[in-house]
Design a protein around this motif. Sequence first.
Motif, PDB file in Angstrom:
ATOM      1  N   GLY A  27       0.711  -1.201   0.091  1.00 14.54           N
ATOM      2  CA  GLY A  27      -0.100  -0.141   0.053  1.00 14.54           C
ATOM      3  C   GLY A  27       0.906   1.148   0.104  1.00 14.54           C
ATOM      4  N   ALA A  28       2.006   1.158   0.635  1.00 14.03           N
ATOM      5  CA  ALA A  28       2.863   2.442   0.866  1.00 14.03           C
ATOM      6  C   ALA A  28       3.537   2.522  -0.366  1.00 14.03           C
ATOM      7  CB  ALA A  28       3.752   2.199   2.143  1.00 14.03           C
ATOM      8  N   LEU A  29       3.956   1.519  -1.048  1.00 18.33           N
ATOM      9  CA  LEU A  29       4.646   1.870  -2.210  1.00 18.33           C
ATOM     10  C   LEU A  29       3.887   2.183  -3.462  1.00 18.33           C
ATOM     11  CD1 LEU A  29       6.871  -1.539  -2.123  1.00 18.33           C
ATOM     12  CD2 LEU A  29       7.771   0.669  -2.019  1.00 18.33           C
ATOM     13  N   ALA A  30       2.349   1.558  -3.379  1.00 18.51           N
ATOM     14  CA  ALA A  30       1.603   2.313  -4.452  1.00 18.51           C
ATOM     15  C   ALA A  30       1.198   3.390  -4.251  1.00 18.51           C
ATOM     16  CB  ALA A  30       0.190   1.425  -4.184  1.00 18.51           C
ATOM     17  N   GLN A  31       1.081   4.089  -3.085  1.00 19.95           N
ATOM     18  CA  GLN A  31       0.839   5.647  -2.664  1.00 19.95           C
ATOM     19  C   GLN A  31       2.213   6.297  -3.147  1.00 19.95           C
ATOM     20  OE1 GLN A  31       0.064   5.973   1.569  1.00 19.95           O
ATOM     21  NE2 GLN A  31      -1.967   5.948   0.925  1.00 19.95           N
ATOM     22  N   CYS A  48       9.723   1.802  -7.159  1.00 20.35           N
ATOM     23  CA  CYS A  48       8.595   1.398  -6.444  1.00 20.35           C
ATOM     24  C   CYS A  48       8.189   0.052  -6.902  1.00 20.35           C
ATOM     25  CB  CYS A  48       7.435   2.366  -6.607  1.00 20.35           C
ATOM     26  SG  CYS A  48       7.712   3.608  -5.579  1.00 20.35           S
ATOM     27  N   ASN A  49       8.134   0.168  -8.224  1.00 23.68           N
ATOM     28  CA  ASN A  49       7.724  -1.270  -9.002  1.00 23.68           C
ATOM     29  C   ASN A  49       8.510  -2.314  -8.971  1.00 23.68           C
ATOM     30  OD1 ASN A  49       5.324  -0.124 -10.135  1.00 23.68           O
ATOM     31  ND2 ASN A  49       6.492   0.229 -12.248  1.00 23.68           N
ATOM     32  N   VAL A  50       9.871  -2.222  -8.801  1.00 27.36           N
ATOM     33  CA  VAL A  50      10.754  -3.075  -8.493  1.00 27.36           C
ATOM     34  C   VAL A  50      10.648  -3.742  -6.977  1.00 27.36           C
ATOM     35  CG1 VAL A  50      13.258  -3.664  -8.115  1.00 27.36           C
ATOM     36  CG2 VAL A  50      12.548  -2.509 -10.256  1.00 27.36           C
ATOM     37  N   GLU A  51      10.609  -2.663  -6.093  1.00 23.96           N
ATOM     38  CA  GLU A  51      10.356  -3.033  -4.631  1.00 23.96           C
ATOM     39  C   GLU A  51       9.148  -3.942  -4.552  1.00 23.96           C
ATOM     40  OE1 GLU A  51      11.136  -0.529  -1.160  1.00 23.96           O
ATOM     41  OE2 GLU A  51      11.732   1.043  -2.716  1.00 23.96           O
ATOM     42  N   MET A  52       7.863  -3.507  -5.133  1.00 24.55           N
ATOM     43  CA  MET A  52       6.883  -4.179  -5.030  1.00 24.55           C
ATOM     44  C   MET A  52       6.803  -5.639  -5.566  1.00 24.55           C
ATOM     45  SD  MET A  52       2.829  -3.052  -5.896  1.00 24.55           S
ATOM     46  CE  MET A  52       3.244  -1.121  -5.470  1.00 24.55           C
ATOM     47  N   ARG A  53       7.650  -5.788  -6.614  1.00 29.02           N
ATOM     48  CA  ARG A  53       7.683  -7.240  -7.106  1.00 29.02           C
ATOM     49  C   ARG A  53       8.680  -7.987  -6.161  1.00 29.02           C
ATOM     50  NH1 ARG A  53       8.226  -4.149 -12.232  1.00 29.02           N
ATOM     51  NH2 ARG A  53       6.613  -4.666 -13.372  1.00 29.02           N
ATOM     52  N   ARG A  54       9.670  -7.520  -5.627  1.00 34.26           N
ATOM     53  CA  ARG A  54      10.559  -8.063  -4.833  1.00 34.26           C
ATOM     54  C   ARG A  54       9.934  -8.360  -3.279  1.00 34.26           C
ATOM     55  NH1 ARG A  54      16.515  -5.520  -6.250  1.00 34.26           N
ATOM     56  NH2 ARG A  54      16.648  -6.552  -8.419  1.00 34.26           N
ATOM     57  N   HIS A  55       9.015  -7.661  -3.006  1.00 29.61           N
ATOM     58  CA  HIS A  55       8.649  -7.581  -1.587  1.00 29.61           C
ATOM     59  C   HIS A  55       7.814  -9.089  -1.347  1.00 29.61           C
ATOM     60  CE1 HIS A  55       6.397  -6.623   2.044  1.00 29.61           C
ATOM     61  NE2 HIS A  55       5.352  -6.952   1.604  1.00 29.61           N
TER      62      HIS A  55
END
Length: 63
Positions: A27-31, A48-55
């Motif tokens: 949610g935080a990364l999407a914001q 942000c996209n890379v972090e969201m994929r790796r999370h």
Amino acid sequence: MARMCRPVQLGEPASEPVPVAGCDVCGALAQQRAGAYGVGDRSKVTDCNVEMRRHAHPRVVRA
């Protein structure tokens, strides 16, 4: 001397990751990503996209 190289073949760009419902990190990364789009910071959007994929999300164990 001329150099013979093969042409580069690029695939389709990857679609943006979708945040996992109920995940605070996603949610935080999407914001952050939405804010980066708003100011035209495509580098931050990519980050942000890379972090969201790796999370990593915990796996739900069902009995």
